[in-house]
Design a protein around this motif. Structure first.
Motif, PDB file in Angstrom:
ATOM      1  N   LEU A  47       0.832  -1.202   0.000  1.00 55.05           N
ATOM      2  CA  LEU A  47       0.000   0.000   0.000  1.00 55.05           C
ATOM      3  C   LEU A  47       0.866   1.250   0.000  1.00 55.05           C
ATOM      4  O   LEU A  47       0.561   2.234  -0.684  1.00 55.05           O
ATOM      5  CB  LEU A  47      -0.931  -0.019   1.209  1.00 55.05           C
ATOM      6  N   ASP A  48       1.962   1.226   0.745  1.00 56.26           N
ATOM      7  CA  ASP A  48       2.893   2.368   0.734  1.00 56.26           C
ATOM      8  C   ASP A  48       3.474   2.603  -0.660  1.00 56.26           C
ATOM      9  O   ASP A  48       3.761   3.745  -1.039  1.00 56.26           O
ATOM     10  CB  ASP A  48       4.040   2.125   1.717  1.00 56.26           C
ATOM     11  N   ALA A  49       3.649   1.528  -1.415  1.00 54.42           N
ATOM     12  CA  ALA A  49       4.266   1.619  -2.742  1.00 54.42           C
ATOM     13  C   ALA A  49       3.298   2.082  -3.822  1.00 54.42           C
ATOM     14  O   ALA A  49       3.712   2.359  -4.943  1.00 54.42           O
ATOM     15  CB  ALA A  49       4.861   0.269  -3.128  1.00 54.42           C
ATOM     16  N   GLY A  50       1.989   2.154  -3.507  1.00 54.44           N
ATOM     17  CA  GLY A  50       1.009   2.556  -4.511  1.00 54.44           C
ATOM     18  C   GLY A  50       0.553   1.426  -5.400  1.00 54.44           C
ATOM     19  O   GLY A  50       0.229   1.628  -6.583  1.00 54.44           O
ATOM     20  N   ILE A  51       0.476   0.222  -4.845  1.00 48.72           N
ATOM     21  CA  ILE A  51       0.061  -0.966  -5.598  1.00 48.72           C
ATOM     22  C   ILE A  51      -1.353  -0.786  -6.150  1.00 48.72           C
ATOM     23  O   ILE A  51      -2.165  -0.040  -5.590  1.00 48.72           O
ATOM     24  CB  ILE A  51       0.153  -2.222  -4.691  1.00 48.72           C
ATOM     25  N   ASP A  52      -1.664  -1.500  -7.226  1.00 46.95           N
ATOM     26  CA  ASP A  52      -2.968  -1.368  -7.890  1.00 46.95           C
ATOM     27  C   ASP A  52      -3.946  -2.483  -7.543  1.00 46.95           C
ATOM     28  O   ASP A  52      -5.146  -2.347  -7.780  1.00 46.95           O
ATOM     29  CB  ASP A  52      -2.764  -1.341  -9.401  1.00 46.95           C
ATOM     30  N   CYS A  53      -3.452  -3.598  -7.010  1.00 49.73           N
ATOM     31  CA  CYS A  53      -4.304  -4.737  -6.679  1.00 49.73           C
ATOM     32  C   CYS A  53      -3.516  -5.660  -5.766  1.00 49.73           C
ATOM     33  O   CYS A  53      -2.284  -5.690  -5.814  1.00 49.73           O
ATOM     34  CB  CYS A  53      -4.729  -5.473  -7.961  1.00 49.73           C
ATOM     35  N   THR A  67      -4.417 -12.642   2.569  1.00 52.01           N
ATOM     36  CA  THR A  67      -4.778 -13.412   3.754  1.00 52.01           C
ATOM     37  C   THR A  67      -4.351 -12.718   5.041  1.00 52.01           C
ATOM     38  O   THR A  67      -4.887 -13.028   6.109  1.00 52.01           O
ATOM     39  CB  THR A  67      -4.148 -14.812   3.688  1.00 52.01           C
ATOM     40  N   GLY A  68      -3.381 -11.801   4.976  1.00 52.38           N
ATOM     41  CA  GLY A  68      -2.921 -11.091   6.167  1.00 52.38           C
ATOM     42  C   GLY A  68      -3.685  -9.822   6.474  1.00 52.38           C
ATOM     43  O   GLY A  68      -3.246  -9.016   7.299  1.00 52.38           O
ATOM     44  N   LEU A  69      -4.831  -9.636   5.846  1.00 60.13           N
ATOM     45  CA  LEU A  69      -5.602  -8.407   6.023  1.00 60.13           C
ATOM     46  C   LEU A  69      -5.984  -8.211   7.495  1.00 60.13           C
ATOM     47  O   LEU A  69      -6.539  -9.104   8.130  1.00 60.13           O
ATOM     48  CB  LEU A  69      -6.862  -8.464   5.164  1.00 60.13           C
ATOM     49  N   LEU A  70      -5.694  -7.025   8.006  1.00 58.43           N
ATOM     50  CA  LEU A  70      -6.033  -6.659   9.385  1.00 58.43           C
ATOM     51  C   LEU A  70      -6.917  -5.411   9.372  1.00 58.43           C
ATOM     52  O   LEU A  70      -6.955  -4.679   8.372  1.00 58.43           O
ATOM     53  CB  LEU A  70      -4.758  -6.369  10.177  1.00 58.43           C
ATOM     54  N   PRO A  71      -7.607  -5.138  10.470  1.00 60.23           N
ATOM     55  CA  PRO A  71      -8.464  -3.939  10.497  1.00 60.23           C
ATOM     56  C   PRO A  71      -7.728  -2.657  10.132  1.00 60.23           C
ATOM     57  O   PRO A  71      -8.323  -1.761   9.525  1.00 60.23           O
ATOM     58  CB  PRO A  71      -8.963  -3.920  11.951  1.00 60.23           C
ATOM     59  N   ARG A  72      -6.446  -2.560  10.463  1.00 60.51           N
ATOM     60  CA  ARG A  72      -5.708  -1.332  10.145  1.00 60.51           C
ATOM     61  C   ARG A  72      -5.537  -1.120   8.644  1.00 60.51           C
ATOM     62  O   ARG A  72      -5.341   0.011   8.193  1.00 60.51           O
ATOM     63  CB  ARG A  72      -4.335  -1.345  10.826  1.00 60.51           C
ATOM     64  N   HIS A  73      -5.580  -2.217   7.887  1.00 60.10           N
ATOM     65  CA  HIS A  73      -5.372  -2.102   6.445  1.00 60.10           C
ATOM     66  C   HIS A  73      -6.624  -1.619   5.702  1.00 60.10           C
ATOM     67  O   HIS A  73      -6.517  -0.981   4.651  1.00 60.10           O
ATOM     68  CB  HIS A  73      -4.986  -3.454   5.850  1.00 60.10           C
ATOM     69  N   ILE A  74      -7.778  -1.968   6.210  1.00 61.29           N
ATOM     70  CA  ILE A  74      -9.005  -1.812   5.427  1.00 61.29           C
ATOM     71  C   ILE A  74      -9.271  -0.363   5.017  1.00 61.29           C
ATOM     72  O   ILE A  74      -9.589  -0.096   3.843  1.00 61.29           O
ATOM     73  CB  ILE A  74     -10.197  -2.436   6.179  1.00 61.29           C
ATOM     74  N   PRO A  75      -9.147   0.628   5.917  1.00 61.97           N
ATOM     75  CA  PRO A  75      -9.383   2.011   5.456  1.00 61.97           C
ATOM     76  C   PRO A  75      -8.441   2.425   4.328  1.00 61.97           C
ATOM     77  O   PRO A  75      -8.840   3.192   3.446  1.00 61.97           O
ATOM     78  CB  PRO A  75      -9.139   2.836   6.724  1.00 61.97           C
ATOM     79  N   ARG A  76      -7.225   1.920   4.339  1.00 67.69           N
ATOM     80  CA  ARG A  76      -6.280   2.269   3.278  1.00 67.69           C
ATOM     81  C   ARG A  76      -6.693   1.636   1.948  1.00 67.69           C
ATOM     82  O   ARG A  76      -6.556   2.270   0.889  1.00 67.69           O
ATOM     83  CB  ARG A  76      -4.872   1.838   3.662  1.00 67.69           C
ATOM     84  N   PHE A  77      -7.172   0.401   1.978  1.00 66.76           N
ATOM     85  CA  PHE A  77      -7.653  -0.225   0.749  1.00 66.76           C
ATOM     86  C   PHE A  77      -8.796   0.597   0.150  1.00 66.76           C
ATOM     87  O   PHE A  77      -8.851   0.797  -1.067  1.00 66.76           O
ATOM     88  CB  PHE A  77      -8.121  -1.655   1.026  1.00 66.76           C
ATOM     89  N   VAL A  78      -9.693   1.050   1.011  1.00 64.77           N
ATOM     90  CA  VAL A  78     -10.831   1.834   0.533  1.00 64.77           C
ATOM     91  C   VAL A  78     -10.355   3.186  -0.001  1.00 64.77           C
ATOM     92  O   VAL A  78     -10.727   3.602  -1.112  1.00 64.77           O
ATOM     93  CB  VAL A  78     -11.866   2.021   1.658  1.00 64.77           C
ATOM     94  N   GLU A  79      -9.529   3.879   0.783  1.00 62.69           N
ATOM     95  CA  GLU A  79      -9.066   5.219   0.402  1.00 62.69           C
ATOM     96  C   GLU A  79      -8.260   5.189  -0.889  1.00 62.69           C
ATOM     97  O   GLU A  79      -8.393   6.079  -1.745  1.00 62.69           O
ATOM     98  CB  GLU A  79      -8.222   5.805   1.529  1.00 62.69           C
ATOM     99  N   GLN A  80      -7.404   4.156  -1.055  1.00 64.18           N
ATOM    100  CA  GLN A  80      -6.536   4.074  -2.235  1.00 64.18           C
ATOM    101  C   GLN A  80      -7.189   3.325  -3.391  1.00 64.18           C
ATOM    102  O   GLN A  80      -6.593   3.196  -4.454  1.00 64.18           O
ATOM    103  CB  GLN A  80      -5.208   3.406  -1.855  1.00 64.18           C
ATOM    104  N   ASP A  81      -8.416   2.859  -3.175  1.00 64.37           N
ATOM    105  CA  ASP A  81      -9.174   2.139  -4.214  1.00 64.37           C
ATOM    106  C   ASP A  81      -8.381   0.946  -4.741  1.00 64.37           C
ATOM    107  O   ASP A  81      -8.240   0.754  -5.952  1.00 64.37           O
ATOM    108  CB  ASP A  81      -9.545   3.093  -5.353  1.00 64.37           C
ATOM    109  N   VAL A  82      -7.866   0.147  -3.824  1.00 62.30           N
ATOM    110  CA  VAL A  82      -7.100  -1.045  -4.174  1.00 62.30           C
ATOM    111  C   VAL A  82      -7.991  -2.269  -3.996  1.00 62.30           C
ATOM    112  O   VAL A  82      -8.425  -2.556  -2.883  1.00 62.30           O
ATOM    113  CB  VAL A  82      -5.841  -1.180  -3.294  1.00 62.30           C
TER     114      VAL A  82
END
Length: 360
Positions: free
Chosen positions: A198-204, A209-224
């Protein structure tokens, strides 16, 4: 004289949009009556051809397969209703399969890019960190707008999953792919790897499998978006059992990831993360399993309409390929019952048409 096929059943142009009156005229869809009687009438619920957004045509357990085997893989996908494939990395050059009407529409990602001796043997282009940017540029030019990174794998010295490349190098590699006009997706099992991507600006992200609650807002915000590949994640207990004697920490980690697999996908979906269906067919998973992935997403908490959408309307829009639209190629799948209300219907399409030709 052009062949005319009339579709007499409901036509789903979106997850909640149902129309009547669709024809195929020489393999092209139209909602306008063609002016004469059809050569064939097909009944059933009509959907755009399904999408397998993580598939490996041309790949076998030991590396690339021959053309006959690749063709058989593609035909197995066709029979299941998969008419659009995002090939998420293959060591075989499958460009010969593109452009015709014998195989699914194929969007290639070139070859996986992995760290040296940190992935399955024979599958990836393996590099050390100093070679990552150039390797990504090459795969961006060789593929169809996608590059696939292997972002983590077991580190045998650490005895557990670990990122494949330093974070700064990954950022440079993603930027290089974007400069080449390509999007980057990444194989990610572990928790910390997701932060790096996510820090690198990935597209997908594949698997996630390692998804944690801290990651989810970033996935939404960055549209990943995430492609969970649940039918593949189901193999984690076998992987853990094989690894337990030599790498117990890794084995325990893999089991922990497996135990929360459905919960993680459901949490992501309900938070607004885009989810797409992919089987990871090609090495361990056999081809033609898209219905099982749709049903697995449903089991993870996605309403059946959303699980279908992950392999149908939204998936096509994400990949830039038309669905059931005026003038689009007649790549459609028919079911005897509405799969939104009868989930098991996705296992048995009654007709699969590729460019208006029945391939089932």
């Amino acid at each position: 004289m052009p062949e005319i096929i009339e579709f007499s059943g409901p036509v789903l142009t979106g997850p909640d949009t149902e129309l009547q009156g669709l024809w195929s005229v020489d393999g092209v869809l139209t909602f306008v009556h063609p002016g004469r009687a059809p050569d064939r009438v097909l009944a059933g619920w009509v959907l755009p051809g399904l999408v397998d957004a993580h598939c490996h045509i041309g790949l076998g357990p030991g590396g690339p397969v021959d053309a006959a085997t690749a063709a058989a893989q593609a035909r197995a996908d066709l029979a299941a209703g998969t008419l659009l494939v995002r090939d998420a990395g293959s060591p075989a050059d499958t460009r010969w399969m593109q452009g015709g009407s014998d195989f699914p529409v194929l969007i290639r990602a070139g070859r996986h890019v992995a760290r040296t001796r940190r992935y399955l043997r024979g599958l990836a282009h393996e590099v050390e960190p100093e070679g990552l940017v150039e390797a990504v540029r090459k795969q961006a030019r060789d593929g169809d707008g996608w590059v696939k990174l292997v972002a983590d794998w077991i580190d045998r010295q650490a005895g557990d999953l670990a990122p494949s490349f330093p974070a700064a190098v990954v950022r440079d590699a993603v930027r290089a792919a974007h400069d080449e006009g390509a999007r980057v997706t990444a194989h990610c099992f572990a928790e910390d790897t997701l932060d790096q991507m996510l820090d690198a600006g990935i597209d997908c992200i594949e698997h996630a499998t390692g998804l944690l609650p801290r990651h989810i807002p970033r996935f939404v915000e960055q549209d990943v978006p995430i492609v969970p590949t649940l039918v593949n994640i189901a193999t984690f207990p076998d992987i853990a059992a094989q690894a337990q004697p030599k790498f117990p920490r890794y084995a325990d980690h893999m089991m922990a990831l497996w135990e929360r697999r459905l919960e993680r996908v459901g949490e992501a979906y309900h938070a607004g993360v885009a989810i797409y269906a992919g089987t990871d067919a090609g090495s361990v998973i056999r081809h033609g399993r898209i219905a099982y992935e749709i049903l697995a997403l449903h089991s993870a908490g996605l309403p059946m309409t959303a699980a279908l959408d992950a392999a149908c309307w939204s998936a096509r829009e994400w990949l830039g390929v038309r669905g059931v639209q005026e003038g689009a190629r007649a790549d459609v799948v028919l079911y005897r019952e509405d799969p939104r209300k009868t989930p098991d219907a996705v296992r048995q399409p009654s007709h699969v048409l590729l460019a208006g030709r029945d391939v089932r």
